[in-house]
Design a protein around this motif. Structure first.
Motif, short mmCIF file in Angstrom:
data_model
loop_
_atom_site.label_atom_id
_atom_site.label_comp_id
_atom_site.label_asym_id
_atom_site.label_seq_id
_atom_site.Cartn_x
_atom_site.Cartn_y
_atom_site.Cartn_z
N LEU A 81 -17.15 -7.43 -39.05
CA LEU A 81 -16.85 -7.03 -40.43
C LEU A 81 -16.94 -8.26 -41.30
CD1 LEU A 81 -15.83 -5.03 -42.62
CD2 LEU A 81 -13.50 -5.66 -41.95
N GLY A 82 -17.88 -8.24 -42.24
CA GLY A 82 -18.06 -9.37 -43.15
C GLY A 82 -18.00 -8.93 -44.59
N PRO A 96 -13.63 -2.70 -28.73
CA PRO A 96 -12.27 -3.06 -29.15
C PRO A 96 -12.22 -4.40 -29.86
CG PRO A 96 -12.51 -3.47 -26.81
CD PRO A 96 -13.79 -2.81 -27.27
N TYR A 97 -13.30 -5.19 -29.72
CA TYR A 97 -13.35 -6.53 -30.30
C TYR A 97 -14.09 -6.48 -31.64
CZ TYR A 97 -12.55 -7.51 -25.35
OH TYR A 97 -12.05 -7.51 -24.07
N ARG A 98 -13.46 -7.07 -32.66
CA ARG A 98 -14.10 -7.11 -33.98
C ARG A 98 -13.86 -8.46 -34.62
NH1 ARG A 98 -12.87 -3.19 -39.16
NH2 ARG A 98 -10.78 -4.06 -38.83
N TRP A 99 -14.94 -9.09 -35.06
CA TRP A 99 -14.87 -10.37 -35.77
C TRP A 99 -14.82 -10.10 -37.27
CZ3 TRP A 99 -14.61 -15.10 -33.28
CH2 TRP A 99 -14.83 -15.08 -31.90
N ILE A 100 -13.86 -10.72 -37.93
CA ILE A 100 -13.62 -10.53 -39.37
C ILE A 100 -13.97 -11.84 -40.08
CG2 ILE A 100 -11.99 -9.72 -41.10
CD1 ILE A 100 -12.21 -7.74 -38.85
N VAL A 101 -14.90 -11.79 -41.02
CA VAL A 101 -15.41 -13.03 -41.60
C VAL A 101 -15.42 -12.97 -43.13
CG1 VAL A 101 -17.51 -14.42 -41.92
CG2 VAL A 101 -16.80 -13.72 -39.62
N VAL A 119 -13.85 -21.14 -45.43
CA VAL A 119 -14.51 -20.18 -44.54
C VAL A 119 -13.43 -19.63 -43.62
CG1 VAL A 119 -16.15 -19.90 -42.64
CG2 VAL A 119 -16.76 -21.30 -44.63
N SER A 120 -13.39 -18.32 -43.47
CA SER A 120 -12.36 -17.68 -42.65
C SER A 120 -13.00 -16.83 -41.56
CB SER A 120 -11.45 -16.81 -43.52
OG SER A 120 -10.48 -16.15 -42.74
N VAL A 121 -12.57 -17.05 -40.32
CA VAL A 121 -13.09 -16.30 -39.17
C VAL A 121 -11.91 -15.85 -38.31
CG1 VAL A 121 -14.54 -16.38 -37.10
CG2 VAL A 121 -15.20 -17.70 -39.13
N ALA A 122 -11.85 -14.57 -38.01
CA ALA A 122 -10.79 -14.04 -37.14
C ALA A 122 -11.42 -13.12 -36.10
CB ALA A 122 -9.75 -13.27 -37.95
N LEU A 123 -10.77 -13.04 -34.95
CA LEU A 123 -11.13 -12.06 -33.93
C LEU A 123 -9.95 -11.13 -33.74
CD1 LEU A 123 -12.85 -10.83 -31.66
CD2 LEU A 123 -11.90 -12.57 -30.12
N GLU A 124 -10.20 -9.84 -33.91
CA GLU A 124 -9.19 -8.83 -33.70
C GLU A 124 -9.53 -8.01 -32.46
OE1 GLU A 124 -7.79 -8.14 -38.34
OE2 GLU A 124 -8.82 -6.52 -37.27
N LEU A 231 -7.58 -12.20 -45.32
CA LEU A 231 -6.19 -12.37 -44.89
C LEU A 231 -5.96 -12.42 -43.39
CD1 LEU A 231 -4.74 -9.74 -47.40
CD2 LEU A 231 -4.82 -12.22 -47.71
N SER A 232 -6.87 -11.87 -42.58
CA SER A 232 -6.59 -11.71 -41.16
C SER A 232 -6.32 -13.04 -40.47
CB SER A 232 -7.74 -10.99 -40.47
OG SER A 232 -7.45 -10.78 -39.10
N ALA A 233 -7.21 -14.01 -40.63
CA ALA A 233 -7.03 -15.31 -39.97
C ALA A 233 -5.80 -16.03 -40.50
CB ALA A 233 -8.27 -16.18 -40.15
#
Length: 278
Positions: A81-82, A96-101, A119-124, A231-233
């Motif tokens: 998701l970007g 089940p794995y989603r990267w949020i950028v 720059v923001s990168v999260a793995l949910e 916000l996720s990271a």
């Protein structure tokens, strides 16, 4: 660049978190490199207005492409998701794995030459953040967090500030775009907090604001108008630095509507008390 030291919690839901964090850092650095090259031609940069006060640039898309290229190479079956590209499935079937950028959080600052953007990168995993990176290219600061292992900046442990009184606290916020439909309600919340806090700060990049809460530079933060990629990271950073994050309206998921407040556990109730209607 040093990441979070391993403390034995290496896997979560079948994924090696040390390896995933290394990928996230490499991806964030790729995005930062795009932004660093773009600073030399800000005057010629093409911008597009999404809505009044909300813009994007060609570099947002280039940064996101560079970030996802690194992630896709390592994890081709993960969802993504970007901010620029939207939602993408990773392979055949749901993951089940989603990267949020967010490839450039603080675009308005960047375009105006204000050195406060990230720059923001999260793995949910199943909607829960398990790692996050917030990279500040201007200061060369890399904020990292892995679930259950703490939060760090360039390898140094982070801890939220311990002020428990709102009248001693400096609170960060994001002012919504001028035509945002909830502006009047936000302004009432802003005034309620401003009348009680020592000071208010509006940096213009929510991911960095949350990283600053994790680092104890801001005592608290609230926002009502952003998206999950903003916000996720940062929310994970706050939690792993010993802080707390809550949905302003009381929903158990702080990212339910992306209307959240963050602070240490003692200060957060006072902040929420000012943000919630009486």
């Amino acid at each position: 660049m040093s990441a979070a030291p391993s403390t034995g919690i290496q896997r979560f839901a079948g994924i090696d978190l040390d390896a995933a964090l290394a990928v996230a850092l490499d991806a964030a650095k790729a995005g930062c490199a795009v932004l660093a090259r773009g600073r030399s031609r800000l005057a010629r940069l093409h911008t597009t207005t999404k809505s009044p006060g909300d813009i994007t640039t060609e570099l947002d898309a280039r940064s996101e492409a560079a970030i996802f290229a690194r992630i896709r190479q390592a994890y081709p079956d993960h969802a993504r998701l970007g901010e620029e590209s939207g939602e993408e499935s990773g392979g055949s079937g749901a993951s089940p794995y989603r990267w949020i950028v967010d490839p450039l959080d603080g675009t308005v600052n960047y375009v105006h030459g204000i050195p406060y953007y990230a720059v923001s990168v999260a793995l949910e995993v199943d909607g829960t953040a398990v790692l996050g990176v917030v990279a500040d290219p201007a200061r060369r600061e890399f904020f990292t967090a892995v679930r259950g292992r703490g939060a760090f900046c360039n390898g140094r442990p982070l801890s939220v500030a311990r002020r428990a009184r709102l009248d001693e606290a400096v609170i960060g916020t994001v002012v919504p775009p001028p035509k945002w439909p909830g502006m009047e309600g936000y302004l009432a919340q802003f005034c309620a907090v401003a009348r009680s806090a020592t000071g208010m700060r509006r940096g213009g990049a929510a991911a960095l604001d949350l990283a600053y809460v994790a680092a104890g530079r801001l005592d608290g933060f609230f926002v009502v108008s952003l998206k999950r990629w903003d916000l996720s990271a940062g929310a994970l950073l706050v939690r792993e630095a010993g802080g707390a994050v809550a949905d302003i309206d009381g929903h158990p998921d702080p990212l339910h509507a992306n209307r959240l407040a963050a602070a240490n556990g003692d200060l957060l109730p006072a902040l929420l008390g000012r943000l919630r209607p009486e």
